[in-house]
Design an enzyme around this catalytic site. Structure first.
Site, PDB file in Angstrom:
ATOM      1  CD  GLU A  42      30.389  51.537  44.828  1.00  0.00           C
ATOM      2  OE1 GLU A  42      30.301  51.318  46.059  1.00  0.00           O
ATOM      3  OE2 GLU A  42      30.603  52.672  44.354  1.00  0.00           O
ATOM      4  CE  LYS A 132      32.594  56.012  49.121  1.00  0.00           C
ATOM      5  NZ  LYS A 132      31.838  54.742  49.315  1.00  0.00           N
TER       6      LYS A 132
END
Length: 210
Positions: A42, A132
């Protein structure tokens, strides 16, 4: 067989989040992580020229086999530009309905950030298959276990403050995978191209997960 995001995270149990002022070579960074057993990367909108770095990773994907996404996505415009650059998944720090809408329309996996049960429920309603939990360091592994009571099928991705000492506890509490950050990809190493050390850090971190 090409794996999707869920499968990669379930297999590797971690995702590398890079926050750096400079990335000397994003393709080499992806290769270093891949050699260390981390196949999801990411990059974030807090890094200058992040779209160029995404393109670089995508263009060289056959060399390293790492899936690249972009995080800290706050607006629909950012989501569109990231996907146009080749990002394979999107991550937000909090609930961003407009980002979720773009991802759904483009058929790309995404993970919305949440903390409270209400936010988790909203993230699921918006189509976030993986939620998340951020910032995870302030709630600890036990909080994830509690969330899975009312949400037993939830795929949780804790982020923030995860290291070799506590990562396994988050996984034991029911997380699908954990985010690793500066413990594996310190900004200085990313900037100077310390690829071998990043590979070793990745190996050490993944070894701590079992």
């Amino acid at each position: 067989m090409t794996m999707n995001l869920n499968q990669l995270l379930a297999a590797d149990r971690t995702l590398a989040v890079v926050r750096a002022e400079s990335i000397s070579d994003a393709a080499q960074l992806a290769s270093a992580l891949g050699r260390g057993g981390i196949r999801t990367l990411e990059l974030t909108f807090t890094t200058p020229n992040v779209l160029e770095h995404i393109r670089r990773v995508v263009e060289t994907s056959q060399d390293h086999g790492v899936m690249v996404g972009v995080g800290t996505v706050l607006t629909a415009a950012q989501a569109e530009s990231a996907l146009d650059a080749g990002a394979q998944f999107l991550v937000t720090p909090g609930l961003r309905p407009e980002v979720a809408k773009v991802a759904r329309e483009r058929g790309v996996p995404f993970s919305l950030g949440a903390l409270t049960p209400t936010e988790v429920a909203q993230a699921v309603d918006l189509g976030s298959e993986i939620v998340k939990i951020f910032p995870a360091r302030h709630v600890g592994p036990g909080y994830l276990k509690d969330l899975l009571g009312p949400f037993p099928e939830l795929k949780l991705l804790p982020s923030g403050g995860i290291n070799e000492q506590n990562a396994a506890e988050f996984l034991k509490a029911g997380a699908l995978a954990v985010c690793c950050g500066t413990s594996v990809v310190p900004p200085a190493l990313v900037a100077e191209g310390g690829w071998d050390e990043i590979t070793e850090r990745a190996k050490k971190f993944t070894a701590s997960l079992s």
